[in-house]
Write an enzyme that holds these catalytic residues in place. Sequence first.
Site, short mmCIF file in Angstrom:
data_model
loop_
_atom_site.label_atom_id
_atom_site.label_comp_id
_atom_site.label_asym_id
_atom_site.label_seq_id
_atom_site.Cartn_x
_atom_site.Cartn_y
_atom_site.Cartn_z
N SER C 56 20.84 27.29 20.31
CA SER C 56 21.89 27.30 20.51
C SER C 56 23.26 27.94 19.79
O SER C 56 23.48 28.57 20.52
CB SER C 56 22.71 25.85 19.46
OG SER C 56 22.00 24.68 20.70
N ASN C 57 22.41 29.01 18.25
CA ASN C 57 22.81 29.78 18.33
C ASN C 57 23.09 31.48 18.91
O ASN C 57 23.46 31.98 18.30
CB ASN C 57 22.96 30.02 16.60
CG ASN C 57 23.59 28.34 15.80
OD1 ASN C 57 24.61 28.87 15.24
ND2 ASN C 57 22.38 27.61 15.17
N LYS C 175 12.84 19.26 16.45
CA LYS C 175 14.69 19.66 15.84
C LYS C 175 15.30 18.62 15.90
O LYS C 175 15.75 18.00 17.63
CB LYS C 175 14.39 21.10 16.25
CG LYS C 175 15.48 21.06 15.19
CD LYS C 175 16.41 22.72 16.22
CE LYS C 175 17.87 22.92 15.55
NZ LYS C 175 18.76 24.72 15.79
N SER C 177 19.20 17.71 15.21
CA SER C 177 20.48 17.71 14.70
C SER C 177 21.19 17.02 15.25
O SER C 177 22.51 16.89 14.84
CB SER C 177 21.15 19.71 15.68
OG SER C 177 20.25 20.50 16.11
N GLY C 201 17.77 19.82 11.50
CA GLY C 201 18.30 20.77 12.24
C GLY C 201 19.82 21.48 11.93
O GLY C 201 20.55 22.11 12.80
#
Lengths: 307, 307, 307, 307
Positions: C56-57, C175, C177, C201
């Site tokens: 996402s980053n 993972k 988040s 996450g």
Amino acid sequence: VSRLSSTSSGRLDVSGIYPPIATPFNMDESIAFDKLTENMQKWNKIPFGGYVVQGSNGEYVYQTAEERIKVVEHVVKAAAPGKVILAGSGCESTRDTIEMTNRMADVGADGALVVTPSYYKGGMHNRALISHFTKVADDSKIPILLYSVPGNTGIDLDPEVIIVLSCHPNIIGLKDSGGDIAKLAHLVISTQSNDFQIMAGSAGFLLPAYLIGCVGGVCGAANMLGQELCDLEQLYKQGKLKEATNLQQRIVAPNACVTKRFGVPGLKVAMEWFGYYGGPVRSPLQPITSEQEEIMRTVFKLSGFIH
Amino acid sequence: VSRLSSTSSGRLDVSGIYPPIATPFNMDESIAFDKLTENMQKWNKIPFGGYVVQGSNGEYVYQTAEERIKVVEHVVKAAAPGKVILAGSGCESTRDTIEMTNRMADVGADGALVVTPSYYKGGMHNRALISHFTKVADDSKIPILLYSVPGNTGIDLDPEVIIVLSCHPNIIGLKDSGGDIAKLAHLVISTQSNDFQIMAGSAGFLLPAYLIGCVGGVCGAANMLGQELCDLEQLYKQGKLKEATNLQQRIVAPNACVTKRFGVPGLKVAMEWFGYYGGPVRSPLQPITSEQEEIMRTVFKLSGFIH
Amino acid sequence: VSRLSSTSSGRLDVSGIYPPIATPFNMDESIAFDKLTENMQKWNKIPFGGYVVQGSNGEYVYQTAEERIKVVEHVVKAAAPGKVILAGSGCESTRDTIEMTNRMADVGADGALVVTPSYYKGGMHNRALISHFTKVADDSKIPILLYSVPGNTGIDLDPEVIIVLSCHPNIIGLKDSGGDIAKLAHLVISTQSNDFQIMAGSAGFLLPAYLIGCVGGVCGAANMLGQELCDLEQLYKQGKLKEATNLQQRIVAPNACVTKRFGVPGLKVAMEWFGYYGGPVRSPLQPITSEQEEIMRTVFKLSGFIH
Amino acid sequence: VSRLSSTSSGRLDVSGIYPPIATPFNMDESIAFDKLTENMQKWNKIPFGGYVVQGSNGEYVYQTAEERIKVVEHVVKAAAPGKVILAGSGCESTRDTIEMTNRMADVGADGALVVTPSYYKGGMHNRALISHFTKVADDSKIPILLYSVPGNTGIDLDPEVIIVLSCHPNIIGLKDSGGDIAKLAHLVISTQSNDFQIMAGSAGFLLPAYLIGCVGGVCGAANMLGQELCDLEQLYKQGKLKEATNLQQRIVAPNACVTKRFGVPGLKVAMEWFGYYGGPVRSPLQPITSEQEEIMRTVFKLSGFIH
């Protein structure tokens, strides 16, 4: 209840426009019964079907059990003859709801509006809600209407639950404030054989609601635009759809101000503009800011309701 | 309150494990005070910091104002010396909350746990919440703790609000049931200069909560696994992190059963397995099904807490 | 993949700290491969377990299929020997996800991070998600990790789904988040017999996550505070819990800035402060305002990471 | 585009009923272009205003960029003369959306339906959305309509954003699938001076939508009940409100089946009953169960649309 009209199957007739009346408070937050009387005198001149007392606009959650009943009693006495009094009697527990409903019946309420309990959200599944409303209806001296207001409670009554409950002889209708017109249309069809009466929970979709078979509206905006909403109802009934549509469109934005946008604090300010007593809200509700008041005033002006 | 310990700055010390005690009912839903006494006698043997009375696990929303106070009074009398009594006194209105808090103080509560008001969700902005808690704290005879339980109320207290309120001399802490450990860590650091005490709202993250600076836990599971949770606290304090971690991991799944998965109805069933009186819940809450009970039993067996 | 270490059961070992690297763009929004190389040269000096690319980053949703693969290829080449490359290969459809995963494997990714599909929310029930991930894992050349990020997708992977999928030989980890540490602890216990590796996450709960059995973290903040996060991991492993806790607490607020509060636009600004290339985000993401930048700067200063 | 009609201000006229056509797949999930042709031949006999291609019912998120364009190209060629082709061209990034829109224009689309980007929910504030749609409209060769579908995206376009964007010369309308009729009425009034065309996003509230000033509907149910929806439009236009209401009421429940209740998998099954090719959905969507199919069949029977 001979003074009131009945539906074809003999149920209490709740059709028409109902203001869910705001409870007036003095500056020290005590109940201003004299102001309530004055407001009622004005409302009595409007062809409302009746009054909803102690709904969400009545700040019922901020009142003690005793206060809730006293306000109902006061409205019963102050109402013009023939007006149906629907009292908001919902509590979180079933036992408290039954007791509150019957105490409100004892002081003269004709019907009760029973909001969904909502605290233990995980536990308020369909089975629990059916059980709750069935027990309340079984033990209530007066007919009840279901009241679904997900914006406040976080609980949206499932159509399946409503359809099941519409078969109960003492559950005569529903007030739905969710605003999903397709859901309302589905409910109208699915419950019509039970003489079940569905009321729009907002003036924002009153005409579409009439069109798909709702019998009336419990509209916060009727606190100050009551005559206009009754006019809208008449235009619809006379088949004057074009005029009805124009009026509906003018009402949308002011209605949004006194409901979703600025809530009860906004409603009470707007009431003052129309000659009613608004007064303060109870804490923790806060008054609207002067900026918000200006926005609201502009909206009402643009719609032609104030100058 | 000389019988209780104080923090370095002289505030009521609320560290330790607190069971938010379930209110026992008879089969007719009346309060079973005798069963409450029996449960208390067992709990008094466990090194709890104290008791939370009339929290969410106490079904406080299903009790009348009188009942809420009587249960607090009963617990005060039945508690062993030195136990801190924290009473859940939150109501929707500010005025009712102040009155309830002081009436609970009058019957002996040492502190009050004040839940966020939540009905008019659109109106419960930060300004309204700060005003509400400030007024309650100003007028309360006993210190208060903020109580945020978004799963029930739909309102998640904003860190900014908590930090502002932590400066009030009569607001001594927070119980947070949201479970966001990073948020808790942020709050611990941001409020530590105010001697503000943060309590984990669930046994599911008790060890991580201690680790990031919480002073204790208000844990539903302490109704039946109280000794184990006190053991966990001790292991942490003695630096026996490996044993603490093992115990924490065993507690996670049973804890989920008596909180999110099956709620108070599940909690009361599990209490019976450990020799406590559970009994019925009040309607509209429904008992768990036999299938759900079997699932819960399996979880407790796999974790080694029952055989 | 002989250059990488394996777990006891022979699976790819993904333990350690991973930055989910931000994709650098030029002012015209084209990919700045030269800046990516420069950032990698700095990151290669930090004892990371490896890199997550196109998470996402990495703004992967704003890149074409070709771009997604080219960036993975570039990172594979620029990474120091021994670093594990985990590539974000999730697409909405199963067939596209399989193709993307294998194309990323072809350019050198060691494992794939597969986000939950999310568009038809009503259709993404447990049965659909189990089917999706099973098909992807069956047909993928490289092991996959499940990726649940409800803040972006609105889909929170159910623990039951994760436990079922942890039995698949080609699904090696998760993972998460969401930040619910009790849920993570439950998953660690429930999947440990399958050698399933769970990664935190966010840096906001890294130490608690290690404590309850997570093997590492994919932390946005590692883009600029990578060494500090590796230090935190070391302190934990050396049993220096007090120092670890202090460091964790300092990290919480800056981490919140570059994740929930200001997102990727905030992350890229903060990267510049630490000597990395941040650059613009792709539209429709907007740069943070100068007021937001000032807030963020204050937070980083108070935590002692900048002066 | 001389073959199409225009509004009074010279904009592309998008009034009328539009089926958002389902993309037919073969059993191996490849696109069944021959089946699409056959369906189109049937739809061409119905007085639709035009077609929406690659909307949510078209499973556009499950297709590659190339596939999305090829399907639009195919529909352009197969459509009867005079039908308006609106192509769903939304992507997450602004640049991809512009490119996709213009590629769809190149293969013959008359207008584009641009869905809200939605991945970084925290970043999709009003400023970002206004910037996105403005850039797309600036650079698009064909006029665009805004498309808000919060049930899938989690993003509900704010009325303020819509009103601002309605002033852009290349943004000619809105498809709103949220179903809040009061919001639609407010938008109709607030944008009417801009010749802005609002389309109902569901057959469930088509008549109310016409009543408050919408110009047409993009209705999933038009895939199999197209003639009936065009009849409803005609009844409304002829002022035959009673018949229109009856038909609207019959449509509500079947419409719910092919939208909220059973989604695209339900829609494709129902299409088969009416002589259209439905076929499989793409994974991860799953076919409906046989129990769900029976429920749906009963609903369609009770409404009198099948026997």
